[in-house]
Each structure stands twice: as C-alpha cells, then as structure tokens.
Design an enzyme around this catalytic site. Structure first.
Site, PDB file in Angstrom:
ATOM      1  N   SER A 156       1.401  16.484  33.858  1.00 37.40           N
ATOM      2  CA  SER A 156       1.988  15.895  32.671  1.00 37.40           C
ATOM      3  C   SER A 156       1.309  14.538  32.502  1.00 37.40           C
ATOM      4  O   SER A 156       0.081  14.719  32.560  1.00 37.40           O
ATOM      5  CB  SER A 156       3.577  15.626  32.937  1.00 37.40           C
ATOM      6  OG  SER A 156       3.853  14.938  31.728  1.00 37.40           O
ATOM      7  N   TYR A 170       0.983  14.635  20.838  1.00 35.34           N
ATOM      8  CA  TYR A 170       0.843  14.704  22.409  1.00 35.34           C
ATOM      9  C   TYR A 170       1.937  14.529  23.052  1.00 35.34           C
ATOM     10  O   TYR A 170       2.213  15.320  23.979  1.00 35.34           O
ATOM     11  CB  TYR A 170      -0.548  13.916  22.727  1.00 35.34           C
ATOM     12  CG  TYR A 170      -0.626  13.738  24.078  1.00 35.34           C
ATOM     13  CD1 TYR A 170      -1.405  14.605  24.870  1.00 35.34           C
ATOM     14  CD2 TYR A 170      -0.170  12.657  25.052  1.00 35.34           C
ATOM     15  CE1 TYR A 170      -1.865  14.702  26.078  1.00 35.34           C
ATOM     16  CE2 TYR A 170      -0.629  12.640  26.403  1.00 35.34           C
ATOM     17  CZ  TYR A 170      -1.112  13.428  27.038  1.00 35.34           C
ATOM     18  OH  TYR A 170      -1.520  13.400  28.315  1.00 35.34           O
ATOM     19  N   LYS A 174       4.089  16.893  26.202  1.00 41.36           N
ATOM     20  CA  LYS A 174       4.266  16.514  27.631  1.00 41.36           C
ATOM     21  C   LYS A 174       5.987  16.492  27.613  1.00 41.36           C
ATOM     22  O   LYS A 174       6.400  16.623  28.669  1.00 41.36           O
ATOM     23  CB  LYS A 174       3.720  15.436  27.907  1.00 41.36           C
ATOM     24  CG  LYS A 174       2.203  15.282  27.711  1.00 41.36           C
ATOM     25  CD  LYS A 174       1.693  16.415  28.832  1.00 41.36           C
ATOM     26  CE  LYS A 174       0.179  16.412  28.793  1.00 41.36           C
ATOM     27  NZ  LYS A 174      -0.168  17.645  29.858  1.00 41.36           N
TER      28      LYS A 174
END
Length: 318
Positions: A156, A170, A174
């Site tokens: 991660s 983004y 994650k």
C-alpha cells in the site's frame, strides 16, 4: 464474531514467493533480494511485459520463474498462478506490488474518468483478484503439500492512511485496498494459517514520479498556484528524493515482516499494517493523534445517540 488470530507464521526454508510488478522499484528489488540472499527459496517474478524481468536485476536460475501478468486481467492472474503451481507445487507468500499513481485536480476529472478507472482496475481490483486467488491456494492447495497457509503482503502506501493534495484517485485506490484487506482478513478461519499485511511505505526512490506517474489533464484553472501545484513541484524535484528510502531497504523490511529476515524457523506475528520509513511512521502517527483529538473534542456529540451498550457490535467488528 471475529475468531482468534492465526498462529505466528513460520516461513519455510523453500518458500515460494509470488510477486507482482517486478519490472522496477520495490517488486524488482524484492525479487532480486530473495533470489540472491536466500538461494533455497523460490521466486515467481511477474510483470505486464516479461522482457523487463532481465538479469542481473532479477537473476536467472532454477528457483526463479519469470512470467507475464496483467493484474487487471483475471485470466492473466489465473494463468500466472497456474504456471507457478505447475513449477513449484505451492505458493507461500504473495506480494501485491503492481500499481501506479495519478495526479491532478480531483474536480477537473471528467465524468466517468477513464484514467482514474483504469488506475483503480490495477491498484485496487487487480490486487483484490490476486488476493482472492492467493486465499484459495493457501487454504486448499498448500495443505496438500504439507505446508499450511501463507502470507499476503499488499504494498500500500502511507497514502493508504492519509491523503495529500493532487492524488485523490490514487489515495482512493489505496484506502479501498486497505479496507478490503482488513475486512477479508477478519473472515478467515485461524486454522487456515493465512496472514494479511498492508505495508505502507513513505517516499521511495522508484519510478513513482516518472514512468509510474500519470497526470489528470486538462488542469482546472481555478486551482493554479494551489496545493496540487506545490505537490507536483515536490514530486518533480529529483533532489528532494535523495532522502527517500531505497527500494532495497523496503525489500529487506518485507522479508523481515514475513520471516524475520527471510530465514527459516523464526516465527513471526504478522500485523495488519506496518509503516515503512520515518516519514510514513511520523505522518501516520501524526494523523492518528489528530483523529484522537477530534474524537475527544466531539465525544459528547458522538455518544449522544444510540444505545451506549454496544458490546455485541464491538465483538462483531473486532
């Protein structure tokens, strides 16, 4: 109700590692480290373009298998795992490393943004599909070889815990991966011996700012000179990256998490999350402390509704 955690993991001497995204960066460093440091262990190094898996970055040898794998394609995932099992008989550690970043102004992205959806297909859905296949192998295939369970490491980011300007999609990928992994891990029976861990690197000297970075375009004029511009300036400043961790250091840390440095016989408790880097540790701790302050400030409001006796919910969620 969540059951007890699985027993500490004992990495076998001939462990089989299956690693995605090995064309560069952390994946490449991890495959290289295992192949050159622990010769009795086996490595399945994968990338969308297998020609990028060349020696000496990833050595050739009987314990190294290099495969094409597009994590956004379930048939490609199945084919790669099938080939790994045909060669080595089992898989012990799966490292979800494939992914890339997308930067720009969140508001500027058009409806149904194709770039953002494609990134989520890789960073989130690809990792999920790899995890699902890994779980079935750990539970159903490995015991047939005498080896119980296995470990999933999701690469991660500190961006899976905290958000920064210019990277909303983004961070969404994650955050989603970490939430999925935490929930899925709580579904697993302890006797299966399956462990799940999200490692959260801070800055790493990879291709994050070059070939692994895409820009949302066009930029929104209202955000000119704002926080996204400042972040893009930092990301593009190669001099600033000299303080970042080396991919090799992250590779060593992953081996330490799984097996006490990669060696046999050292049983490890594998946690749900491990920040990697003093920047990741400091910023994540800072965020948690701010959250605690907010919770205390608004505690009276938060606890003013519902039945205060919620032990049954606490036990279920864990």
């Amino acid at each position: 109700m969540e059951g007890p955690a699985p027993k500490p993991y004992n990495l076998p001497a001939d462990a089989v590692w299956f690693i995605t995204g090995c064309s560069s960066g952390i994946g490449q460093a991890l495959a290289h480290h295992i192949a050159t440091t622990f010769p009795s262990q086996r490595v399945v190094a994968t990338a969308r373009n297998p020609t990028s898996l060349s020696a000496p970055e990833i050595p050739n040898g009987p314990n190294v298998l290099k495969l094409a794998l597009d994590v956004a394609s379930p048939p490609s995932i199945d084919a790669a795992f099938d080939e790994a099992l045909a060669r080595f008989g089992r898989v012990d550690v799966v490292v979800n490393n494939a992914g890339y970043s997308l930067m720009g102004d969140a508001e500027a992205s058009p409806a149904g943004n194709a770039d953002a959806r494609t990134m989520l297909d890789t960073n989130f859905w690809g990792a999920v599909d790899v995890m699902k296949r890994a779980l079935s192998i750990f539970r159903d295939t490995n015991p047939q070889t005498g080896q119980v369970g296995g470990v999933i490491i999701n690469v991660s980011s500190m961006g899976g815990i905290l958000g920064s300007p210019g990277s909303a999609y983004y961070h969404a990928s994650k955050f989603a991966l970490e939430g999925f992994a935490e929930s899925a891990a709580k579904e697993l029976k302890p006797e299966w011996g399956i462990h799940v861990c999200n490692v959260e690197p801070g800055g790493v000297q990879t291709r994050y700012a070059t070939s692994s970075l895409k820009l949302l375009e066009p930029r929104h004029p209202a955000y000119a000179g704002g926080a996204t511009d400042a972040m893009l300036g930092f990301i593009g400043n190669r001099e600033a990256h000299k303080v970042f961790a080396r991919p090799e250091s992250v590779a060593v840390a992953v081996c330490e998490i799984v097996g006490g440095g990669g060696g046999e016989g050292r049983r490890r408790r594998i946690p749900m999350r491990v920040p990697l880097g003093s920047d990741a540790y400091g910023l994540i701790r800072q965020k948690i402390e701010r959250q605690l302050q907010d919770m205390e400030e608004f505690k009276e409001l938060s606890c003013s509704m519902g039945d205060p006796k919620l032990d049954h919910v606490t036990n279920l969620v864990g």
